[in-house]
Design an enzyme around this catalytic site. Structure first.
Site, PDB file in Angstrom:
ATOM      1  N   ILE A  43       1.187  -1.001   0.443  1.00 14.25           N
ATOM      2  CA  ILE A  43       0.161   0.199  -0.093  1.00 14.25           C
ATOM      3  C   ILE A  43       0.753   1.571  -0.128  1.00 14.25           C
ATOM      4  O   ILE A  43       0.680   2.009  -0.958  1.00 14.25           O
ATOM      5  CB  ILE A  43      -1.048   0.125   1.367  1.00 14.25           C
ATOM      6  CG1 ILE A  43      -1.844  -0.820   1.327  1.00 14.25           C
ATOM      7  CG2 ILE A  43      -1.857   1.310   1.435  1.00 14.25           C
ATOM      8  CD1 ILE A  43      -2.830  -1.566   2.341  1.00 14.25           C
ATOM      9  N   SER A  64      -7.295  -0.449  10.033  1.00 14.52           N
ATOM     10  CA  SER A  64      -7.731  -1.309   8.838  1.00 14.52           C
ATOM     11  C   SER A  64      -9.207  -1.575   9.694  1.00 14.52           C
ATOM     12  O   SER A  64      -9.614  -0.984  10.321  1.00 14.52           O
ATOM     13  CB  SER A  64      -6.532  -2.605   9.879  1.00 14.52           C
ATOM     14  OG  SER A  64      -7.700  -3.441   9.654  1.00 14.52           O
ATOM     15  N   TYR A 123      -3.409  -6.129  17.691  1.00 20.31           N
ATOM     16  CA  TYR A 123      -2.953  -5.546  15.702  1.00 20.31           C
ATOM     17  C   TYR A 123      -4.028  -4.762  15.977  1.00 20.31           C
ATOM     18  O   TYR A 123      -4.479  -3.822  15.564  1.00 20.31           O
ATOM     19  CB  TYR A 123      -2.597  -6.892  14.907  1.00 20.31           C
ATOM     20  CG  TYR A 123      -3.154  -6.328  13.558  1.00 20.31           C
ATOM     21  CD1 TYR A 123      -2.003  -5.207  13.347  1.00 20.31           C
ATOM     22  CD2 TYR A 123      -4.406  -6.038  12.591  1.00 20.31           C
ATOM     23  CE1 TYR A 123      -1.975  -4.857  11.952  1.00 20.31           C
ATOM     24  CE2 TYR A 123      -4.388  -5.458  11.386  1.00 20.31           C
ATOM     25  CZ  TYR A 123      -3.348  -5.210  11.628  1.00 20.31           C
ATOM     26  OH  TYR A 123      -3.427  -4.232   9.683  1.00 20.31           O
ATOM     27  N   LYS A 172      -4.860  -0.496  15.924  1.00 21.26           N
ATOM     28  CA  LYS A 172      -5.675  -0.669  14.561  1.00 21.26           C
ATOM     29  C   LYS A 172      -7.230   0.541  15.316  1.00 21.26           C
ATOM     30  O   LYS A 172      -7.321   1.127  14.476  1.00 21.26           O
ATOM     31  CB  LYS A 172      -5.948  -0.932  13.121  1.00 21.26           C
ATOM     32  CG  LYS A 172      -4.905  -1.790  12.749  1.00 21.26           C
ATOM     33  CD  LYS A 172      -4.118  -0.594  12.109  1.00 21.26           C
ATOM     34  CE  LYS A 172      -2.767  -1.592  11.603  1.00 21.26           C
ATOM     35  NZ  LYS A 172      -1.679  -0.204  10.690  1.00 21.26           N
ATOM     36  N   THR A 197      -1.634  -7.582  -0.633  1.00 24.00           N
ATOM     37  CA  THR A 197      -0.804  -7.227  -0.842  1.00 24.00           C
ATOM     38  C   THR A 197       0.302  -8.289   0.117  1.00 24.00           C
ATOM     39  O   THR A 197      -0.724  -9.724   0.753  1.00 24.00           O
ATOM     40  CB  THR A 197       0.052  -6.519  -0.082  1.00 24.00           C
ATOM     41  OG1 THR A 197      -0.524  -6.820   1.768  1.00 24.00           O
ATOM     42  CG2 THR A 197      -0.667  -4.914  -0.395  1.00 24.00           C
TER      43      THR A 197
END
Ligand code: NAP
Length: 284
Positions: free
Chosen positions: A51, A176, A189, A193, A224
């Site tokens: 990204i 995210s 995680y 975010k 990705t």
């Protein structure tokens, strides 16, 4: 990349290869003709692939000088060479966003090109843990929060005087959809975010009087290396996209298009927003 692809359950492979509709491709090409960011300087973390790289290429196509960065010198050299070959104005330096000396070096590198900085895009993010949130060690918590949440604020504090020099600027944080739809086994995680959404809102309020706009890009699953590695993401979010959304995964260029818009004068009255690029709305 090919090995990672082969390790993905067969059922998802076709889904990964779904072609991008013409409308999306046309959107990312338009930049070539429209150099709306001429004379601007952009600093982008985590921008040697995925990204971040797509954002770097797009802002440079739009006319900005872009300072590329990531942890590994060879990745920086490769990304810079690739974009220079395309005739774009870029420089690069190593910057592990969790290291204070690297952040300072990134600022110094950007100032070699110009006395001011217009845009900061904080893309670098990590997820070293797939497992229980409460089982995460303090070291894991520190690493994820340092890189994903603290580093954008600490880097911006160094860049701020140079944005003020320009009389304003634009910051884009990269969160995210897992901030809205917590993905099992990615609890730390997900938390980082979600914290970024809060950081964006707070900074937007704090920096508005200085003419600095702060917004958050909130990607869904984008093709990705990161998303192909995180199979937990692939096991949950495509189902939501299949039921509620455009039924394909996203391309990095589709995130880059939003960042280009947010940096442009077309977005001059937009700040404090969290904008999803996921093919579906996680806030149903
Ligand atoms: P990617 O393809 O793995 O690329 C990550 C980039 O960041 C690379 O250039 C890497 O280069 C660099 N990087 C990694 N750790 C870094 C660090 N500590 N300091 C500086 N640079 C670092 O990842 P991506 O999919 O583009 O993801 C980019 C961002 O989008 C992340 O914040 C991720 O959480 C978020 N996101 C991605 C998706 C998705 O589906 N792909 C979905 C939601 C959110 P080096 O190895 O050289 O450092």
């Amino acid at each position: 990349m090919a090995a990672i692809f082969r390790s993905i359950p067969r059922a998802f492979r076709g889904y990964l290869c779904t072609p991008v509709p013409l409308s999306a491709r046309r959107f990312s090409k338009r930049a070539d003709e429209n150099r709306t960011l001429a004379g601007k300087v952009a600093v982008i973390t985590g921008s040697t692939r995925g990204i971040g790289f797509a954002i770097a290429r797009r802002l440079a196509q739009d006319g900005a000088h872009v300072v590329i960065s990531s942890r590994k010198q060879e990745n920086v050299d490769k990304a810079v060479a690739m974009l220079k070959e395309e005739g774009l104005s870029v420089t690069g330096t190593v910057c592990h966003v969790g290291k204070a000396e690297d952040r300072q070096h990134l600022v110094t590198t950007a100032l070699k090109h110009s006395r001011g900085i217009d845009f900061l895009v904080c893309v670098a993010g990590v997820n070293p843990l797939v497992g229980s949130t409460l089982g995460a060690s303090e070291q894991i918590w520190d690493k994820i929060l340092d890189v994903n949440v603290k580093s954008p604020a600490l880097l911006l504090s160094k860049l701020l005087p140079h944005m003020e020099n320009r009389g304003g600027g634009c910051v884009v944080l990269v969160s995210s959809v897992s901030a809205y739809v917590p993905v099992p086994k990615l609890g730390v995680y997900n938390t980082s975010k979600t914290a970024l959404l809060g950081l964006g809102k707070s900074l937007a309020v704090e920096l508005a009087p200085k003419g600095i706009r702060v917004n958050c890009l909130v990607p869904g699953i984008i093709k990705t290396d990161f998303s192909l590695r995180e199979k937990t993401l692939l096991n949950i979010l495509p189902d939501m996209n299949k039921i509620f959304g455009l039924q394909r995964l996203g391309e990095p260029e589709e995130c880059a298009g939003l960042v280009s818009f947010l940096c442009s004068s077309d977005a001059s009255y937009i700040t404090g927003e969290n904008i999803t690029v996921a093919g579906f709305s996680p806030k149903l």
